[in-house]
Design an enzyme around this catalytic site. Structure first.
Site, short mmCIF file in Angstrom:
data_model
loop_
_atom_site.label_atom_id
_atom_site.label_comp_id
_atom_site.label_asym_id
_atom_site.label_seq_id
_atom_site.Cartn_x
_atom_site.Cartn_y
_atom_site.Cartn_z
N HIS B 264 0.88 -1.25 0.11
CA HIS B 264 0.01 -0.08 0.07
C HIS B 264 0.83 1.23 -0.28
O HIS B 264 0.73 2.21 -0.74
CB HIS B 264 -0.79 0.10 1.29
CG HIS B 264 -1.81 1.24 1.38
ND1 HIS B 264 -3.24 1.14 0.82
CD2 HIS B 264 -1.90 2.46 1.74
CE1 HIS B 264 -3.69 2.11 1.19
NE2 HIS B 264 -2.67 3.20 1.72
N GLU B 265 1.93 1.31 0.96
CA GLU B 265 2.78 2.49 1.05
C GLU B 265 3.75 2.51 -0.18
O GLU B 265 3.81 3.93 -0.53
CB GLU B 265 3.32 2.48 2.25
CG GLU B 265 2.54 2.43 3.55
CD GLU B 265 1.55 3.59 3.66
OE1 GLU B 265 1.69 4.54 2.99
OE2 GLU B 265 0.63 3.15 4.39
N HIS B 268 1.77 4.60 -2.82
CA HIS B 268 2.04 5.91 -2.58
C HIS B 268 3.27 6.34 -2.88
O HIS B 268 3.42 7.57 -3.67
CB HIS B 268 1.73 6.29 -1.06
CG HIS B 268 0.32 6.37 -0.54
ND1 HIS B 268 -0.70 7.06 -1.26
CD2 HIS B 268 -0.28 5.64 0.70
CE1 HIS B 268 -1.77 6.92 -0.53
NE2 HIS B 268 -1.56 5.98 0.60
N GLU B 294 -4.64 8.13 -2.82
CA GLU B 294 -5.13 6.80 -2.47
C GLU B 294 -5.34 5.84 -3.62
O GLU B 294 -5.07 4.73 -3.38
CB GLU B 294 -6.38 7.44 -1.54
CG GLU B 294 -6.76 5.90 -0.72
CD GLU B 294 -5.94 5.73 0.54
OE1 GLU B 294 -5.02 6.48 0.72
OE2 GLU B 294 -6.13 4.71 1.28
#
Lengths: 497, 497
Positions: B264-265, B268, B294
């Site tokens: 997830h990170e 980003h 997001e």
């Protein structure tokens, strides 16, 4: 307290807060930053430093200083604070903005080329850029000198350690040169009888070394709720008084450098942690200068940690941590290794007896360069001649000669004397602490630094920058800097069979 | 280019450089800072943020904006940059300085009390401070709304994701509510036949998890020469485009959260790394908003990493890394676990099917609070009623109810919709990427993100903030936000036996 003084304290606190950010980003760069961040980080540091500098040179500061000085605060420490504000303002305004920028640019250029030149061992590569940088530094030194009523080289020294003059340092260093000429051969003859091999058997696991470093630093008084220990290529102490960042590097073939290095940085850290919180972020709340700072790292590393008392405690602890035979870490073995004297070409590898020779050489050479008596082109030969005169050795190449230290190549002149003034001060402070605290060595023999630390806190740390270097020593030890204590310390440690 | 526009770009670059320092110090605080540094760090962050804000509200900015707008740059991106400068200036000047300060103070107060209230599960403790904070936020929202010609709640949403209105979000969310009402029971019935136990046998050593996370992030395209992975209580992606800092936390009982969290990170981080360097530190060079951001974390974590293709690759790798039986990490086992649907009270633990329900609840409640239609005292009951309506569950206490998220308690309203807009955009972008890159899943089956990343770089990352959320989607996918792609994705993943 006048309104003007009040405004000044708020402004200086704000500046110091920005400088704290600079310190943290500097730590990050050295300890954890990935390579890709270098360019952006340089911008961040330059921008923040520029902002802090900008706060100092705004016209309101001069006006507030004048008003505050006309009706100075009644409190002594606040008056000293005001005087140090004036000093900071004078430093910041003495040098024209264009010169500051030219210095920053040329320092950065020269430092980059120096890295390549040192790698190649080729002084000629960097001679031109260093010459240009020196020319700028000489203009800076004259400007500072004019503003402070000091000779140019004195003005540079004063930036790093206020109130110490080259004319005071020169005889101290000449005396040490004479002492060393006699002491070094005697120390070498004595140590020839001892086995200076590394105690124990390598490898010494990094993780064990790190745990030991952490434990020793904590036992020396470092509070890890307000500090970190990390790794970096060049060990240093950074951060802020409530968030101190010390670093080291580990060598699995030899535990000595990490252990002693961490104790050295712990000395710096304890000074920062002990600064007067009531004057946090104020000029009078900072350390008293770089020689004073070095005295605190060296009193821990050289005076306390290399004492018989402490090494007797350290030996069994090392044996246990590394899972080796305690007999291999006996006091004679450990002290022979940790107090071995060598005529090295490299300053940062030097023992405490020969270290001042490295400093004396640099002091004389940089004084001559600032005075215009030594041309950059002649530096390698002057360096090598100086090494022969002082230590009887000749560097095999310039990488191990005049290219070894970063200082001059990033525009830092007048800093070197602090190392040896600090070493001398450390001996003088240790002698005074021993007189004042009778059980100091008994405590060290238990690994307990607290009696020493208590004395240092009260007599050094708590004063912040309240006093200049010599006055700080006078208050703590009853006399100004006196190299006799350092000589006595060295004689007891190195000249007794 | 006018001189005025030029001056503005330099000013915004300088501001952004200061904000980079803030970002780095924020990472440091969360990842490595000792507790003792907290107070000084708060000062550093406040001071630097104040300095950056100060640069934006100086009178010269308004003057330069007016001149530049009178003769705007010819280049489209530069014109957009100028418009975003105007927007930033309007945001900064719309709210009076005293209100900004009051908000900062009350946010800090309320957040501290919230921590205690959440711990105690006692909403009453924080109801007063939250009420005071909400009153200030409503004034702020009105001021921003007046400046931007938006309704108050729209003005708050606009701060986080430019150009999205509550009136557009409401029907999208209502449609999702209807979809979920039908889909959730079906998904639950289907998954009841599957074994959703954690594959493999705990403990899963932290060091192994960390090495895996690092490997998966690197294979997904994160360049560790420009990034770090560290630990923090709350995982996040911080830093700057050339020095990205992502964090995670490890649980030796379950490898899923660290692994999926890091992916997830990484999403980003890849967005940040792919922003247009030619507009670095300029408003148009930043990400297009929080919903867009997001979408990039979720396209990596939810769309790509939880796909059959990727999980088929991941299973054997996990088995090998943990030294366990590959059969335990089969695709059915892994997907049953990583795509398990639960009616949870906690947003951050929710699966992708029920996550929007948590967001819909918050969206409706915060809209009502900003409109003055919901009093703080009535929040717990409204929350619990909403949970019953949306997911058919009632939080056992307020700690697992309206106290669970920090957002409102630190004054952040209008942020929540971004999570679900991002999830929907991720599905829409993935569908478009699959159409444009036929071998995308074949590559994922080899753990290879590069075809997906290449498409994202060209169609999302490289645009920076050039377009608003909907226009970015239109350029990349041929249409504005369309929840149909998200529903189709969920149907294919959760509603097929």
């Amino acid at each position: 307290m006048t309104d003007a003084y009040d405004r000044l304290t708020r402004r200086f606190a704000r500046m110091a807060t920005v400088e704290e950010a600079v310190a943290m980003l500097g730590w990050d760069e050295a300890a954890v930053m990935p390579d890709g961040g270098a360019e952006a980080r340089a911008d961040q540091l330059a921008t923040l430093s520029g902002i802090a500098h900008g706060m100092l040179v705004e016209p309101e500061v001069a006006a507030d200083l004048a008003v505050a000085e006309a009706a100075p605060p009644a409190d002594d420490a606040a008056r000293r604070n005001l005087a140090l504000m004036r000093r900071a303002h004078r430093q910041a305004t003495a040098v024209p903005g264009e010169l500051v920028e030219a210095l920053a640019r040329q320092s950065s250029t020269c430092e980059k080329i120096w890295r390549a030149a040192r790698k190649a061992g080729d002084f000629a590569m960097v001679a031109g850029p260093l010459g240009e940088l020196l020319a700028l530094v000489r203009v800076q030194a004259s400007a500072l000198g004019a503003a402070f009523g000091l000779a140019p080289y004195d003005a540079l020294i004063d930036q790093h350690q206020q109130g110490v003059l080259a004319g005071e340092i020169a005889p101290v260093f000449a005396r040490y040169e004479a002492f060393l000429r006699e002491a070094l051969p005697r120390a070498e003859a004595l140590q020839a009888k001892r086995d200076a091999a590394l105690p124990g058997a390598a490898p010494f696991a990094e993780s064990v070394q790190e745990a030991l470093c952490r434990r020793l630093a904590a036992e020396a008084g470092l509070d890890f709720a307000q500090a970190r220990l990390d790794r970096s290529t060049h060990p240093f102490c950074g951060g802020t008084p409530s968030d101190i960042r010390i670093t080291t590097r580990y060598d699995e073939a030899d535990f000595c450098s990490a252990l002693m290095g961490v104790l050295h940085e712990t000395g710096h850290a304890l000074y920062e942690a002990g600064l007067p919180r009531g004057f946090a972020r104020q000029p009078v709340g900072f350390a008293a200068g770089m020689a004073a700072h070095e005295s605190q790292s060296l009193i821990v590393e050289m005076q306390a940690a290399r004492s018989d008392a402490y090494l007797g405690f350290l030996g069994p602890m090392l044996a246990e941590a590394f899972g080796q035979d305690a007999a291999d870490f006996s006091l004679p073995r450990l002290s022979a290794r940790l107090r071995h004297v060598t005529r090295s070409c490299i300053r940062v590898e030097a023992d405490e007896l020969t270290y001042p020779a490295h400093v004396i050489l640099r002091f004389r050479l940089e004084a001559a360069m600032i005075a215009g008596d030594l041309a950059v082109a002649d530096l390698p030969e002057a360096w090598n001649q100086g090494m022969r005169d002082l230590l009887g050795i000749t560097p095999p190449d310039d990488a191990r000669g005049c290219l070894q230290d970063i200082h001059w190549y990033c525009g830092t002149f007048g800093y070197f004397p602090s190392y040896t003034l600090g070493a001398m001060a450390a001996a003088q402070l240790m002698a005074a602490a021993r007189r004042a605290v009778p059980d100091l060595d008994l405590a060290l023999a238990r690994g307990d630094f607290s009696p020493l630390l208590g004395w240092l806190r009260a007599n050094v740390h708590a004063h912040g920058a309240r006093f200049g270097f010599n006055e700080l020593l006078r208050q703590a030890t009853g006399k100004m800097l006196d190299p006799a204590d350092f000589e006595a310390h060295l004689a007891a440690r190195y000249l007794v069979g």
